[in-house]
Design a protein around this motif. Sequence first.
Motif, PDB file in Angstrom:
ATOM      1  N   ASP A  42      33.351  82.647 -60.637  1.00 10.88           N
ATOM      2  CA  ASP A  42      32.679  82.459 -59.475  1.00 10.88           C
ATOM      3  C   ASP A  42      33.326  81.252 -58.833  1.00 10.88           C
ATOM      4  O   ASP A  42      33.166  80.095 -59.079  1.00 10.88           O
ATOM      5  CB  ASP A  42      31.127  82.131 -59.519  1.00 10.88           C
ATOM      6  CG  ASP A  42      30.333  81.988 -58.335  1.00 10.88           C
ATOM      7  OD1 ASP A  42      31.293  81.997 -57.134  1.00 10.88           O
ATOM      8  OD2 ASP A  42      29.104  81.826 -58.129  1.00 10.88           O
ATOM      9  N   GLY A  43      34.248  81.609 -57.895  1.00 16.48           N
ATOM     10  CA  GLY A  43      34.896  80.502 -57.193  1.00 16.48           C
ATOM     11  C   GLY A  43      34.098  80.025 -56.244  1.00 16.48           C
ATOM     12  O   GLY A  43      33.188  80.287 -55.620  1.00 16.48           O
ATOM     13  N   VAL A  44      34.508  78.515 -56.284  1.00 15.49           N
ATOM     14  CA  VAL A  44      33.579  77.390 -55.414  1.00 15.49           C
ATOM     15  C   VAL A  44      34.090  77.419 -54.040  1.00 15.49           C
ATOM     16  O   VAL A  44      35.132  77.250 -53.956  1.00 15.49           O
ATOM     17  CB  VAL A  44      33.796  76.045 -56.138  1.00 15.49           C
ATOM     18  CG1 VAL A  44      32.938  74.977 -55.227  1.00 15.49           C
ATOM     19  CG2 VAL A  44      33.124  76.093 -57.564  1.00 15.49           C
ATOM     20  N   SER A 129      27.022  80.118 -63.686  1.00  9.85           N
ATOM     21  CA  SER A 129      26.699  81.455 -63.929  1.00  9.85           C
ATOM     22  C   SER A 129      26.153  81.763 -65.201  1.00  9.85           C
ATOM     23  O   SER A 129      26.000  80.826 -65.915  1.00  9.85           O
ATOM     24  CB  SER A 129      28.140  82.243 -63.890  1.00  9.85           C
ATOM     25  OG  SER A 129      28.955  82.161 -62.557  1.00  9.85           O
ATOM     26  N   ALA A 130      25.643  83.181 -65.518  1.00  7.45           N
ATOM     27  CA  ALA A 130      24.698  83.246 -66.487  1.00  7.45           C
ATOM     28  C   ALA A 130      25.409  84.554 -67.397  1.00  7.45           C
ATOM     29  O   ALA A 130      25.945  85.318 -67.114  1.00  7.45           O
ATOM     30  CB  ALA A 130      23.393  83.701 -66.191  1.00  7.45           C
ATOM     31  N   ASP A 204      26.088  83.198 -59.561  1.00  8.46           N
ATOM     32  CA  ASP A 204      24.691  82.921 -58.896  1.00  8.46           C
ATOM     33  C   ASP A 204      24.263  83.606 -57.861  1.00  8.46           C
ATOM     34  O   ASP A 204      23.167  83.610 -57.505  1.00  8.46           O
ATOM     35  CB  ASP A 204      24.625  81.460 -58.687  1.00  8.46           C
ATOM     36  CG  ASP A 204      25.695  80.825 -57.831  1.00  8.46           C
ATOM     37  OD1 ASP A 204      26.577  81.648 -57.339  1.00  8.46           O
ATOM     38  OD2 ASP A 204      25.707  79.735 -57.401  1.00  8.46           O
ATOM     39  N   GLY A 205      25.395  84.454 -57.280  1.00  2.00           N
ATOM     40  CA  GLY A 205      24.798  85.204 -56.269  1.00  2.00           C
ATOM     41  C   GLY A 205      24.019  86.439 -56.703  1.00  2.00           C
ATOM     42  O   GLY A 205      23.028  86.974 -55.881  1.00  2.00           O
ATOM     43  N   ASP A 257      25.412  85.153 -50.831  1.00  2.00           N
ATOM     44  CA  ASP A 257      26.605  84.816 -51.622  1.00  2.00           C
ATOM     45  C   ASP A 257      27.201  85.814 -52.242  1.00  2.00           C
ATOM     46  O   ASP A 257      26.774  86.866 -52.317  1.00  2.00           O
ATOM     47  CB  ASP A 257      25.853  83.771 -52.488  1.00  2.00           C
ATOM     48  CG  ASP A 257      26.904  82.899 -53.355  1.00  2.00           C
ATOM     49  OD1 ASP A 257      28.092  82.868 -53.029  1.00  2.00           O
ATOM     50  OD2 ASP A 257      26.780  82.030 -54.238  1.00  2.00           O
ATOM     51  N   ASP A 258      28.464  85.639 -52.598  1.00  2.00           N
ATOM     52  CA  ASP A 258      29.273  86.657 -53.491  1.00  2.00           C
ATOM     53  C   ASP A 258      28.478  86.972 -54.543  1.00  2.00           C
ATOM     54  O   ASP A 258      27.763  86.008 -55.366  1.00  2.00           O
ATOM     55  CB  ASP A 258      30.568  86.254 -53.809  1.00  2.00           C
ATOM     56  CG  ASP A 258      31.500  85.660 -52.646  1.00  2.00           C
ATOM     57  OD1 ASP A 258      31.352  86.417 -51.491  1.00  2.00           O
ATOM     58  OD2 ASP A 258      32.476  85.028 -52.884  1.00  2.00           O
ATOM     59  N   ALA A 259      28.152  88.328 -55.076  1.00  5.17           N
ATOM     60  CA  ALA A 259      27.293  88.752 -56.075  1.00  5.17           C
ATOM     61  C   ALA A 259      28.233  89.459 -57.020  1.00  5.17           C
ATOM     62  O   ALA A 259      28.670  90.796 -56.681  1.00  5.17           O
ATOM     63  CB  ALA A 259      26.011  89.121 -55.559  1.00  5.17           C
ATOM     64  N   THR A 260      28.103  89.075 -58.239  1.00  3.65           N
ATOM     65  CA  THR A 260      28.892  89.983 -59.206  1.00  3.65           C
ATOM     66  C   THR A 260      28.144  90.101 -60.419  1.00  3.65           C
ATOM     67  O   THR A 260      27.357  89.234 -61.033  1.00  3.65           O
ATOM     68  CB  THR A 260      30.137  89.356 -59.397  1.00  3.65           C
ATOM     69  OG1 THR A 260      31.239  89.275 -58.397  1.00  3.65           O
ATOM     70  CG2 THR A 260      31.225  90.217 -60.596  1.00  3.65           C
ATOM     71  N   VAL A 261      28.051  91.444 -60.915  1.00  6.00           N
ATOM     72  CA  VAL A 261      27.310  91.921 -62.329  1.00  6.00           C
ATOM     73  C   VAL A 261      28.282  92.492 -63.137  1.00  6.00           C
ATOM     74  O   VAL A 261      29.006  93.488 -62.716  1.00  6.00           O
ATOM     75  CB  VAL A 261      26.058  92.587 -62.028  1.00  6.00           C
ATOM     76  CG1 VAL A 261      25.259  92.704 -63.227  1.00  6.00           C
ATOM     77  CG2 VAL A 261      25.239  91.604 -61.023  1.00  6.00           C
TER      78      VAL A 261
END
Length: 266
Positions: A42-44, A129-130, A204-205, A257-261
Amino acid sequence: MQTGRMRTELVSEPGDAARPNEDFASIGLPASGQGGSLVLLDGVTPPRDGTGCRHSVPWFTARLGGALAELTVSFQDVPLAELLSRAVSRTAGAHAETCDLSHPRTPQATVVLARWSPESVEYLVLSDSALLVESPDGTVTALLDDRLARLPRSALATDALVDATVRNREGGFFTAAADPSVAVRAVTGTLPRAEVRALAALTDGATRWVERFGEGDWADCLALVRKEGPQELVDRVRALERADADRVLLGRSKTHDDATVVYVEF
């Protein structure tokens, strides 16, 4: 050898269609058929007054993520923390001559790595991130680096205060930027492969569904991804963001926010 069928799914959606997605995600499945790996960054988002770097955050996450995708598959006997250190060093070397890598906002990212073999599942988490791990009995464990969440709100009052006192500093929180030694700060571990049925990595998105909006716990989140797919989780987050017009839950954070799974089921 990998036996049976493996289910993998990946969804990544920008928070703003007019801006590049700063997340990076990949799943690697070696041609040998033995094991695999996932990479999630996740880029800041940079401040408006610059980062000391001529390159964008997507440029950085593409190179760091690409290096990690290669290394985690190619060097299966090297610990993940060492591979993160190598990837950060390689990426820093790509722009050290043109950019001020000592700037506190030099391009940087959160990191989640997982690598599995027939015997084990290794993991690494750096920043917010998780990585969710489901066991065969349905128990879900969230592997988190919660140093940022544990900081008092007063320490995060302004970007300038964060950069001066807690970003990539002892007693604060850490992200992957230009210093390869940050790899030792990551949360790492190894689980027996027989104790893992599924993995879900989320920026975190996407974790907003749990952490910001409280729609369920981590087990509910993974169950949603498994049953309805990663896109459904992202769609639900977007609906919740739009519904919070008064910013009761969003507060000062971005509306979207950008959201990735990334989901892997063995």
